[in-house]
Design a protein around this motif. Structure first.
Motif, PDB file in Angstrom:
ATOM      1  N   UNK A 204      38.002  39.817  37.371  1.00 35.40           N
ATOM      2  CA  UNK A 204      38.128  40.656  38.712  1.00 35.40           C
ATOM      3  C   UNK A 204      39.496  41.547  38.615  1.00 35.40           C
ATOM      4  N   UNK A 205      39.176  42.842  38.373  1.00 33.93           N
ATOM      5  CA  UNK A 205      40.362  43.723  38.018  1.00 33.93           C
ATOM      6  C   UNK A 205      40.568  45.111  38.800  1.00 33.93           C
ATOM      7  N   UNK A 206      41.535  45.498  39.242  1.00 37.09           N
ATOM      8  CA  UNK A 206      41.783  46.864  39.901  1.00 37.09           C
ATOM      9  C   UNK A 206      40.980  47.078  41.303  1.00 37.09           C
ATOM     10  N   UNK A 207      40.956  45.916  41.810  1.00 37.49           N
ATOM     11  CA  UNK A 207      40.487  46.000  43.557  1.00 37.49           C
ATOM     12  C   UNK A 207      41.467  45.799  44.286  1.00 37.49           C
ATOM     13  N   UNK A 208      41.418  46.486  45.343  1.00 34.52           N
ATOM     14  CA  UNK A 208      42.342  46.662  46.582  1.00 34.52           C
ATOM     15  C   UNK A 208      41.966  45.215  47.398  1.00 34.52           C
ATOM     16  N   UNK A 209      40.620  44.753  47.712  1.00 34.34           N
ATOM     17  CA  UNK A 209      40.385  43.433  48.270  1.00 34.34           C
ATOM     18  C   UNK A 209      39.350  42.742  47.635  1.00 34.34           C
ATOM     19  N   UNK A 210      39.533  41.388  47.670  1.00 34.65           N
ATOM     20  CA  UNK A 210      38.255  40.524  47.075  1.00 34.65           C
ATOM     21  C   UNK A 210      38.229  39.576  47.929  1.00 34.65           C
ATOM     22  N   UNK A 211      37.198  39.659  48.826  1.00 36.37           N
ATOM     23  CA  UNK A 211      36.904  38.788  50.055  1.00 36.37           C
ATOM     24  C   UNK A 211      35.783  37.706  49.755  1.00 36.37           C
ATOM     25  N   UNK A 212      36.157  36.503  49.242  1.00 33.10           N
ATOM     26  CA  UNK A 212      35.275  35.362  49.236  1.00 33.10           C
ATOM     27  C   UNK A 212      35.624  34.263  50.051  1.00 33.10           C
ATOM     28  N   UNK A 213      35.080  34.357  51.450  1.00 27.86           N
ATOM     29  CA  UNK A 213      35.455  33.274  52.336  1.00 27.86           C
ATOM     30  C   UNK A 213      34.567  32.237  52.352  1.00 27.86           C
ATOM     31  N   UNK A 214      33.309  32.222  51.780  1.00 26.30           N
ATOM     32  CA  UNK A 214      32.547  30.955  51.556  1.00 26.30           C
ATOM     33  C   UNK A 214      32.626  30.252  50.413  1.00 26.30           C
ATOM     34  N   UNK A 215      33.446  30.902  49.264  1.00 23.21           N
ATOM     35  CA  UNK A 215      33.365  30.390  48.003  1.00 23.21           C
ATOM     36  C   UNK A 215      33.704  29.042  47.727  1.00 23.21           C
ATOM     37  N   UNK A 216      33.075  28.217  47.264  1.00 23.28           N
ATOM     38  CA  UNK A 216      33.347  26.611  47.218  1.00 23.28           C
ATOM     39  C   UNK A 216      33.681  25.979  45.887  1.00 23.28           C
ATOM     40  N   UNK A 217      32.816  26.696  44.916  1.00 21.66           N
ATOM     41  CA  UNK A 217      32.921  26.129  43.495  1.00 21.66           C
ATOM     42  C   UNK A 217      32.990  27.290  42.440  1.00 21.66           C
ATOM     43  N   UNK A 218      33.906  27.149  41.481  1.00 18.46           N
ATOM     44  CA  UNK A 218      33.898  27.954  40.360  1.00 18.46           C
ATOM     45  C   UNK A 218      33.651  27.001  39.109  1.00 18.46           C
ATOM     46  N   UNK A 219      32.591  27.125  38.349  1.00 14.08           N
ATOM     47  CA  UNK A 219      32.372  26.184  37.362  1.00 14.08           C
ATOM     48  C   UNK A 219      33.093  26.669  36.122  1.00 14.08           C
ATOM     49  N   UNK A 220      33.387  27.619  35.627  1.00 15.85           N
ATOM     50  CA  UNK A 220      34.127  28.216  34.902  1.00 15.85           C
ATOM     51  C   UNK A 220      35.613  28.776  35.193  1.00 15.85           C
ATOM     52  N   UNK A 221      35.823  29.915  34.459  1.00 19.69           N
ATOM     53  CA  UNK A 221      37.189  30.396  34.954  1.00 19.69           C
ATOM     54  C   UNK A 221      37.242  31.595  35.964  1.00 19.69           C
ATOM     55  N   UNK A 231      47.388  40.364  49.304  1.00 23.69           N
ATOM     56  CA  UNK A 231      46.929  39.117  49.529  1.00 23.69           C
ATOM     57  C   UNK A 231      45.181  38.508  49.128  1.00 23.69           C
ATOM     58  N   UNK A 232      45.568  37.354  48.618  1.00 22.45           N
ATOM     59  CA  UNK A 232      44.175  36.621  48.148  1.00 22.45           C
ATOM     60  C   UNK A 232      44.154  34.930  48.745  1.00 22.45           C
ATOM     61  N   UNK A 233      43.018  35.029  49.442  1.00 16.89           N
ATOM     62  CA  UNK A 233      42.826  33.877  49.979  1.00 16.89           C
ATOM     63  C   UNK A 233      41.478  33.167  49.703  1.00 16.89           C
ATOM     64  N   UNK A 234      41.353  32.089  49.342  1.00 16.54           N
ATOM     65  CA  UNK A 234      40.195  31.291  48.865  1.00 16.54           C
ATOM     66  C   UNK A 234      40.313  29.933  49.672  1.00 16.54           C
ATOM     67  N   UNK A 235      39.488  30.337  50.994  1.00 20.12           N
ATOM     68  CA  UNK A 235      39.651  29.022  52.214  1.00 20.12           C
ATOM     69  C   UNK A 235      38.971  27.879  51.945  1.00 20.12           C
ATOM     70  N   UNK A 236      37.847  28.203  51.275  1.00 21.48           N
ATOM     71  CA  UNK A 236      36.866  27.059  50.918  1.00 21.48           C
ATOM     72  C   UNK A 236      36.554  26.664  49.375  1.00 21.48           C
ATOM     73  N   UNK A 237      37.700  27.099  48.451  1.00 19.42           N
ATOM     74  CA  UNK A 237      37.277  26.671  47.175  1.00 19.42           C
ATOM     75  C   UNK A 237      37.997  25.413  46.941  1.00 19.42           C
ATOM     76  N   UNK A 238      37.211  24.445  46.317  1.00 22.42           N
ATOM     77  CA  UNK A 238      37.306  23.044  46.225  1.00 22.42           C
ATOM     78  C   UNK A 238      38.099  22.646  44.878  1.00 22.42           C
ATOM     79  N   UNK A 239      37.331  23.453  44.010  1.00 22.83           N
ATOM     80  CA  UNK A 239      37.394  22.946  42.523  1.00 22.83           C
ATOM     81  C   UNK A 239      37.086  23.870  41.676  1.00 22.83           C
ATOM     82  N   UNK A 240      37.302  23.831  40.383  1.00 20.25           N
ATOM     83  CA  UNK A 240      36.848  24.562  39.233  1.00 20.25           C
ATOM     84  C   UNK A 240      36.187  23.310  38.303  1.00 20.25           C
ATOM     85  N   UNK A 241      34.961  23.411  37.657  1.00 18.72           N
ATOM     86  CA  UNK A 241      34.586  22.341  36.843  1.00 18.72           C
ATOM     87  C   UNK A 241      35.156  22.289  35.750  1.00 18.72           C
ATOM     88  N   UNK A 242      35.345  23.311  34.804  1.00 20.82           N
ATOM     89  CA  UNK A 242      35.991  23.031  33.465  1.00 20.82           C
ATOM     90  C   UNK A 242      36.763  24.647  33.238  1.00 20.82           C
TER      91      UNK A 242
END
Length: 400
Positions: A204-221, A231-242
């Motif tokens: 993600x680049x050049x954005x003014x907001x990136x709202x992902x309130x439900x995001x739980x898992x990012x498998x990669x990067x 501000x950037x908040x990922x309130x439900x992100x628990x882990x990245x797999x790899x």
């Protein structure tokens, strides 16, 4: 008697001709008159390539089983179909200098959608599109992409659409890469993905907001470069797999928060976010599978739950962080006087005027722990090469 025998034969021949006109490997439509080739088909089995200019109406079929391709036509103004619901293969509009209108109000399903190098394209009407494996919208004049309403997709790439300032989507799962960059030139792009739960890769680049309130898992990067958000908040992100998490060159960023993140499969890179004064976004982070590299103008660093870092731990700030370095030294390997929570090399430097210039993911400290009162040594630390472990997200591009 002869007539009664001939009529069924003629009917069969007519039926065969009609059937054959609805099935071909590729049919070329060079004019509106040639669009009648498929106009009587409910389902066209094969691919359609449009080469005509002016305007083309492909109304008639509800399905094209192959590709629908239109490219390198200098004088095509519009393309439309009131009946087409599905393109089984690729729907590609590319390098169409004057195309300003695309109207497919019934189209809800494609194999893949590529709108690329369409500098005049303003009005786009789709079903909206609810099913697609891949979508790429690049270098267009459109100000809206809300006609893309898929919930699951392999890859989504939205870049260099200079009038696009808002993207709101019901997207839930990205099994490949979500790439967004260089939209809303001079204005930025607001991105709202309230239902996104799982993503394989984020760039993600050049954005003014990136709202992902439900995001739980990012498998990669997950990579965030040169954004405009404060501000950037990922309130439900628990882990990245790899994969890794990185924030580089986000000049307005003052608040970063991952309140429930416990584990990174890869590394953590936070660099050249000049307004970010504290790195305390990871209160529950226990394990980092790669390395930690922090560069900036921050005054405090805190990882209260950190138990293991498999790679290096490298911190440098333009500010006075000598007390921070003393505190973080406890994490260092045993041979550097720490408790061994960091398995790689530990380095911490204070008052480094060049800290914001080092944003690469490939260098770590040489083992020197610079938290002393000798401020002159801070800017002069010599770095060697060690494994950092960050896997870079692929450059924003979409191959047809």
């Amino acid at each position: 008697m002869i007539v009664t025998k001939i009529l069924p034969v003629l009917a069969a021949v007519g039926s065969a001709v009609a059937q054959s006109s609805c099935k071909a490997t590729t049919t070329t439509v060079a004019s509106q008159a040639e669009a009648t080739k498929i106009a009587s088909c409910k389902k066209f089995e094969g691919s359609v390539v449009v080469t005509g200019d002016g305007g083309i109406d492909l109304s008639g079929p509800s399905e094209i089983t192959g590709d629908l391709k239109v490219f390198n036509i200098s004088n095509l103004d519009y393309i439309t179909s009131s009946t087409l619901r599905k393109v089984g293969g690729k729907f590609t509009l590319q390098a169409l200098e004057k195309l300003n209108r695309v109207e497919f109000p019934s189209l809800t399903e494609v194999g893949s959608l590529t709108f690329q190098a369409l500098p005049a394209l303003d009005a786009v009407t789709l079903g909206p599109l609810s099913k697609a494996d891949e979508v790429a919208i690049s270098d267009t004049f459109t100000s809206r992409v809300d006609m893309i309403n898929v919930t699951t997709i392999r890859s989504l790439d939205i870049n260099n659409n200079k009038r696009l300032t808002s993207f709101v989507s019901a997207l839930q799962t990205v099994t490949g890469a979500l790439k967004i960059s260089a939209n809303g030139i001079g204005l930025g792009l607001e991105v709202e993905l309230p239902n996104l739960i799982w993503a394989n890769e984020l760039a993600i680049a050049n954005v003014t907001t990136f709202d992902v309130p439900s995001l739980r898992v990012v498998n990669g990067s997950a990579r965030f470069d040169s954004n405009f958000f404060e501000s950037f908040i990922a309130p439900n992100l628990t882990h990245t797999e790899k994969g890794d998490i990185s924030f580089v060159g986000n000049g307005a960023l003052t608040n970063l928060s991952f309140p429930v993140l416990t584990e990174l499969g890869g590394g953590l890179l936070i660099a050249n976010n000049t307004e970010l004064e504290e790195i305390d976004a990871f209160p529950k982070l226990r394990k980092v599978g790669g390395a930690v590299k922090l560069r900036g103008s921050f005054k405090d660093v805190d990882f209260p739950s950190l138990e293991v870092v498999l790679g290096a731990f490298d911190v440098s700030s333009t500010e006075d962080i000598r007390k921070v370095c003393d505190k973080l030294k406890e994490l260092a390997p045993a041979h550097q006087g720490g408790n061994g929570k960091v398995e790689g090399t530990f380095t911490c430097t204070s008052d480094n005027a060049a800290a914001n210039e080092d944003t690469g993911a490939g260098s770590t400290g040489d083992g020197q722990i610079d938290g002393s009162d000798d401020e002159s040594s801070a800017a002069g630390v010599v770095f060697n090469t060690a494994l950092f472990g960050l896997v870079a997200v692929a450059a924003v591009a979409s191959a047809l």
